[in-house]
Design a protein around this motif. Structure first.
Motif, PDB file in Angstrom:
ATOM      1  N   PRO A  67       0.824  -1.224   0.000  1.00  0.00           N
ATOM      2  CA  PRO A  67       0.000   0.000   0.000  1.00  0.00           C
ATOM      3  C   PRO A  67       0.852   1.265   0.000  1.00  0.00           C
ATOM      4  O   PRO A  67       0.541   2.239  -0.697  1.00  0.00           O
ATOM      5  CB  PRO A  67      -0.828  -0.129   1.283  1.00  0.00           C
ATOM      6  CG  PRO A  67      -0.850  -1.583   1.588  1.00  0.00           C
ATOM      7  CD  PRO A  67       0.488  -2.099   1.154  1.00  0.00           C
ATOM      8  N   GLU A  71       1.053   4.025  -3.041  1.00  0.00           N
ATOM      9  CA  GLU A  71       0.800   5.448  -2.779  1.00  0.00           C
ATOM     10  C   GLU A  71       1.997   6.291  -3.217  1.00  0.00           C
ATOM     11  O   GLU A  71       1.843   7.384  -3.764  1.00  0.00           O
ATOM     12  CB  GLU A  71       0.493   5.671  -1.296  1.00  0.00           C
ATOM     13  CG  GLU A  71      -0.832   5.105  -0.826  1.00  0.00           C
ATOM     14  CD  GLU A  71      -2.033   5.931  -1.267  1.00  0.00           C
ATOM     15  OE1 GLU A  71      -1.841   7.059  -1.779  1.00  0.00           O
ATOM     16  OE2 GLU A  71      -3.166   5.459  -1.083  1.00  0.00           O
ATOM     17  N   LEU A  83      -6.086   6.900  -8.873  1.00  0.00           N
ATOM     18  CA  LEU A  83      -7.151   7.383  -8.001  1.00  0.00           C
ATOM     19  C   LEU A  83      -7.956   8.431  -8.754  1.00  0.00           C
ATOM     20  O   LEU A  83      -7.385   9.250  -9.485  1.00  0.00           O
ATOM     21  CB  LEU A  83      -6.588   7.992  -6.720  1.00  0.00           C
ATOM     22  CG  LEU A  83      -5.993   7.019  -5.703  1.00  0.00           C
ATOM     23  CD1 LEU A  83      -5.170   7.775  -4.673  1.00  0.00           C
ATOM     24  CD2 LEU A  83      -7.093   6.216  -5.018  1.00  0.00           C
ATOM     25  N   ARG A  90     -12.363   9.061  -4.389  1.00  0.00           N
ATOM     26  CA  ARG A  90     -11.096   8.457  -3.954  1.00  0.00           C
ATOM     27  C   ARG A  90     -11.322   7.567  -2.733  1.00  0.00           C
ATOM     28  O   ARG A  90     -10.741   6.483  -2.620  1.00  0.00           O
ATOM     29  CB  ARG A  90     -10.077   9.554  -3.645  1.00  0.00           C
ATOM     30  CG  ARG A  90      -9.616  10.311  -4.882  1.00  0.00           C
ATOM     31  CD  ARG A  90      -8.968  11.640  -4.509  1.00  0.00           C
ATOM     32  NE  ARG A  90      -7.587  11.499  -4.104  1.00  0.00           N
ATOM     33  CZ  ARG A  90      -6.545  11.588  -4.927  1.00  0.00           C
ATOM     34  NH1 ARG A  90      -6.740  11.781  -6.233  1.00  0.00           N
ATOM     35  NH2 ARG A  90      -5.324  11.485  -4.478  1.00  0.00           N
ATOM     36  N   ARG A  94     -10.521   3.616  -2.527  1.00  0.00           N
ATOM     37  CA  ARG A  94      -9.646   3.116  -1.464  1.00  0.00           C
ATOM     38  C   ARG A  94     -10.362   2.066  -0.613  1.00  0.00           C
ATOM     39  O   ARG A  94      -9.745   1.104  -0.141  1.00  0.00           O
ATOM     40  CB  ARG A  94      -9.162   4.272  -0.595  1.00  0.00           C
ATOM     41  CG  ARG A  94      -8.062   5.125  -1.233  1.00  0.00           C
ATOM     42  CD  ARG A  94      -7.510   6.119  -0.230  1.00  0.00           C
ATOM     43  NE  ARG A  94      -6.306   6.770  -0.707  1.00  0.00           N
ATOM     44  CZ  ARG A  94      -6.217   8.063  -1.039  1.00  0.00           C
ATOM     45  NH1 ARG A  94      -7.290   8.829  -0.959  1.00  0.00           N
ATOM     46  NH2 ARG A  94      -5.077   8.567  -1.455  1.00  0.00           N
ATOM     47  N   ALA A  98      -9.224  -1.652   0.138  1.00  0.00           N
ATOM     48  CA  ALA A  98      -8.985  -2.059   1.520  1.00  0.00           C
ATOM     49  C   ALA A  98      -9.723  -3.338   1.881  1.00  0.00           C
ATOM     50  O   ALA A  98      -9.272  -4.090   2.754  1.00  0.00           O
ATOM     51  CB  ALA A  98      -9.385  -0.930   2.466  1.00  0.00           C
ATOM     52  N   THR A 162      -8.129   1.613 -11.523  1.00  0.00           N
ATOM     53  CA  THR A 162      -7.737   2.325 -10.310  1.00  0.00           C
ATOM     54  C   THR A 162      -7.081   1.331  -9.355  1.00  0.00           C
ATOM     55  O   THR A 162      -6.964   0.141  -9.660  1.00  0.00           O
ATOM     56  CB  THR A 162      -8.955   2.959  -9.605  1.00  0.00           C
ATOM     57  OG1 THR A 162      -9.812   1.895  -9.131  1.00  0.00           O
ATOM     58  CG2 THR A 162      -9.729   3.873 -10.545  1.00  0.00           C
ATOM     59  N   ILE A 163      -6.712   1.815  -8.183  1.00  0.00           N
ATOM     60  CA  ILE A 163      -6.112   0.899  -7.214  1.00  0.00           C
ATOM     61  C   ILE A 163      -7.092  -0.197  -6.805  1.00  0.00           C
ATOM     62  O   ILE A 163      -6.668  -1.274  -6.380  1.00  0.00           O
ATOM     63  CB  ILE A 163      -5.581   1.630  -5.970  1.00  0.00           C
ATOM     64  CG1 ILE A 163      -6.696   2.358  -5.225  1.00  0.00           C
ATOM     65  CG2 ILE A 163      -4.445   2.564  -6.332  1.00  0.00           C
ATOM     66  CD1 ILE A 163      -6.273   2.827  -3.845  1.00  0.00           C
TER      67      ILE A 163
END
Length: 215
Positions: A67, A71, A83, A90, A94, A98, A162-163
């Motif tokens: 993580p 970032e 993001l 965002r 996230r 998570a 995206t993440i």
């Protein structure tokens, strides 16, 4: 840069995807978890936590924890972004990441599974059942969140990765490895298929890494 990682590690997999999306190609340094190479002094000198991945920068600094590294990538290499622009969006992205990074993967990683096998005497069927329980709980939540997003595109959020996708795809790979039936999560399957069509994801797949077993 040097990327210390293992082909089948989910955390390594997600970082490979992120690096590919950013157009970065660090030197690949394989750390074989099967032979406990990560527990040897040579790798402990790289990462005192003795976990993969670790990213060694050109100046010799070493970043650990996927993580934090992702970032860092987003801050130092902002294009293309992983993001969305809005603060609320965002937070949503996230949160999806998570669910995998905080709630599914940590209790299904190699250290936990080895403890189940060695300390509690679990056979492979029991280990797979353990993994399936937590994958299903997380995927049920992700599927519901995807279904509730009326503006959802091809990916977890919109029409660009995206993440959330960076985290989800390796977990889908892990689910397959543990024999989890993915049919109850059609939206997750659709996102996985959309990601698989992108070279950044395809090239990061475990089977394509230099330390993967040869067919």
């Amino acid at each position: 840069m040097k990327l210390y990682n293992f082909f089948r590690s989910g955390t390594s997999h997600r970082l490979r995807i992120a690096l590919n999306l950013k157009g970065l190609a660090p030197e690949y340094v394989a750390v074989d978890l099967r032979t406990e190479q990560h527990l040897q002094d040579a790798f402990k000198a790289v990462n005192p936590q003795q976990l993969v991945p670790a990213l060694e920068l050109d100046d010799g600094a070493v970043l650990i924890q996927s993580p934090a590294i992702i970032e860092w990538l987003e801050e130092r290499h902002p294009t293309p972004p992983l993001l969305p622009a809005g603060a609320e969006d965002r937070a949503r992205v996230r949160a999806l990441a998570a669910i995998v990074g905080c709630d599914i993967h940590p209790i299904n990683n190699r250290r936990i599974l080895e403890t189940l096998r060695k300390q509690f005497g679990c056979d492979e069927a029991a280990v797979n059942a353990w993994c399936g329980t937590w994958i299903a709980a997380g995927f049920d939540a992700i599927e519901a969140l995807l279904a509730a997003d009326t503006a959802r595109g091809r990916f977890c959020f919109g029409d660009q990765p995206t993440i959330a996708d960076v985290y989800l795809v390796p977990q889908v790979e892990s689910a397959r490895r543990f024999g989890v039936d993915l049919s109850r999560w059609p939206l997750i399957q659709a996102v996985d298929a959309a990601c698989a069509a992108l070279p950044a994801f395809a090239d990061a797949a475990p089977g394509r890494q230099p330390d993967a077993p040869k067919a």
